[in-house]
Write an enzyme that holds these catalytic residues in place. Structure first.
Site, PDB file in Angstrom:
ATOM      1  CE1 TYR A 143      -3.673  -2.429   0.590  1.00  0.00           C
ATOM      2  CE2 TYR A 143      -4.540  -0.520   0.946  1.00  0.00           C
ATOM      3  CZ  TYR A 143      -4.676  -1.913   0.484  1.00  0.00           C
ATOM      4  OH  TYR A 143      -5.985  -2.466   0.187  1.00  0.00           O
ATOM      5  CE  LYS A 194       1.306 -17.184  -2.311  1.00  0.00           C
ATOM      6  NZ  LYS A 194       0.936 -18.845  -2.906  1.00  0.00           N
ATOM      7  CG  ASP A 227      -2.172 -20.056  -1.540  1.00  0.00           C
ATOM      8  OD1 ASP A 227      -1.766 -20.041  -0.452  1.00  0.00           O
ATOM      9  OD2 ASP A 227      -1.893 -20.716  -2.651  1.00  0.00           O
ATOM     10  CG  ASP A 251      -8.042  -4.664   0.950  1.00  0.00           C
ATOM     11  OD1 ASP A 251      -9.039  -4.344   1.638  1.00  0.00           O
ATOM     12  OD2 ASP A 251      -8.150  -4.637  -0.163  1.00  0.00           O
ATOM     13  CG  ASP A 255     -13.856  -7.105   1.354  1.00  0.00           C
ATOM     14  OD1 ASP A 255     -13.522  -6.534   2.494  1.00  0.00           O
ATOM     15  OD2 ASP A 255     -14.041  -6.468   0.421  1.00  0.00           O
TER      16      ASP A 255
END
Ligand code: IPM
Ligand code: MG
Length: 370
Positions: A143, A194, A227, A251, A255
């Site tokens: 970001y 990751k 993932d 983020d 959601d």
């Protein structure tokens, strides 16, 4: 009674202002009925600030936020700003607040309310009892990482690039916040990255492992690739207690976690900075739902996420656990009686407006405090 806590309220755009009206009513109720009182300032942010001042957050508003005990934020954005210059987009107001106030730990709970189990797209047995907390790093990563940009290559093609970056210190402080929260909850932390493909992920895993050994060996720590975490969130979400992850994965995963509960309109969040010597920490509270321009101004939005954000404010900024529980209890009770805004409608429930939901919650607060 003299006001003893200063709040800055930034309703923002879309449904932000109308859900915030309901919070203002609850704040007034607290001023009248409880020991705590608030000195409230209200200001513009996002598209609303851009329309009025040509920027999504003015320096004056930022200074007020810095000086306030806590900031309560509505939502920003709307299709009318799609063509605004990138640095002037409504979201920049929020990102700048997070960055300038150094609010690095974004707490996003996902809780399944028993009365709303049928509102989820998942089977009831998968989400019953769901109570997880995502701690999303919120001042670093891709970001804010430099360099970033869009450049034209010698061959005429264009190349867009961003930088994912984390220092050990940035990882350590958000991980410590997550370990502390896990300790107060069910003692389980899942650290998500990751590390199989990203260097920043390798460092993330190392630093979290070190910190665990040094100071938090009473908490159970597991590592998970992002993932896989997305998959586990829909497969068996109740297996999680606290999840700590970086800005971008957080983020996305938050959601996903939010939607498990059936409605984004139910979920609050808190974004916290470090505590200073007196224990005071900067903090911003906001509903997870966005500005929802499609239903803005129709008195249809669910004010509960914003009200629960105010409950988090009472708990995390002021240590007012009983007052926070009062708000949460009133919400739970009103849901049990079958009162629903459109987003959480179910069979046999009564569909009400934003205002009527606010009325019902205030009535319940009166009853509980009587
Ligand atoms: C969020 C939002 C923001 C983010 C946007 C509005 C910049 O999606 O708070 O999750 O990506 O952080
Ligand atoms: Mg988001």
């Amino acid at each position: 009674m003299a006001a003893n806590k200063s709040l800055l309220i930034l309703p923002g755009d879309g449904i932000g202002p109308e859900v915030m009206v309901q919070v203002r009513r609850v704040i007034d109720w607290f001023d009248r009925r409880r020991a705590v009182t608030f000195e409230v300032e209200e200001d513009l942010v996002g598209g609303a600030a851009y329309d009025a001042h040509g920027v999504p957050l003015t320096d004056e508003t930022l200074a007020t936020a810095m000086a306030s005990d806590a900031v309560l934020f509505g939502a920003v954005g709307g299709p009318q700003y799609d063509d605004a210059p990138r640095a002037m987009r409504p979201e920049v107001g929020l990102l700048r607040l997070r960055k300038e106030l150094d609010l690095f730990a974004n707490l996003r709970p996902a809780i399944a309310f028993d009365a709303l189990l049928d509102a989820s797209t998942l089977k009831e047995e998968v989400i019953r009892g769901l109570d997880l907390l995502i701690v999303r790093e919120s001042t670093g990563g891709v970001y804010f990482g430099e360099p970033r940009g869009i450049e034209t290559l010698p061959d005429g093609h264009r190349r867009g690039f961003d930088t994912q970056t984390y220092t050990d210190e940035e990882i350590r402080r958000v991980a410590a916040a997550a370990f502390d929260l896990a300790r107060q909850r069910r003692g389980h932390l899942t650290s998500v990255e990751k590390a199989n493909v990203m260097e920043s992920g390798v460092l993330w895993r190392e630093v979290v492992t070190e910190l665990h050994k040094e100071s938090y060996s009473d908490v159970t720590l597991e590592h998970m690739y992002a993932d896989n975490c997305a998959m586990q969130l829909v497969r068996q979400p109740t297996r999680f207690d606290v999840i700590v992850t970086d800005n971008l994965f957080g983020d996305i995963l938050s959601d996903c976690a939010a939607m498990l509960t059936g409605s984004l309109g139910m979920l609050p969040s808190a974004t916290l900075g470090a505590a200073d010597a007196t224990g005071r920490r900067r903090a911003l509270y906001e509903p997870v739902h966005g500005s929802a321009p499609d239903i803005a101004g129709k008195d249809m939005a669910n004010p509960i996420a914003c009200l629960l954000s105010f409950a988090m404010l009472l708990r995390y900024s002021f240590g007012l656990e009983d007052d926070a529980a009062l708000v949460e209890g009133a919400v739970r009770h009103v849901l049990k009686t079958g009162v629903r805004t459109a987003d959480i409608m179910g069979p046999g429930a009564a569909r009400v407006s934003t205002t009527v939901m606010g009325d019902a919650i205030l009535r319940e607060l009166d009853k509980q405090a009587a």
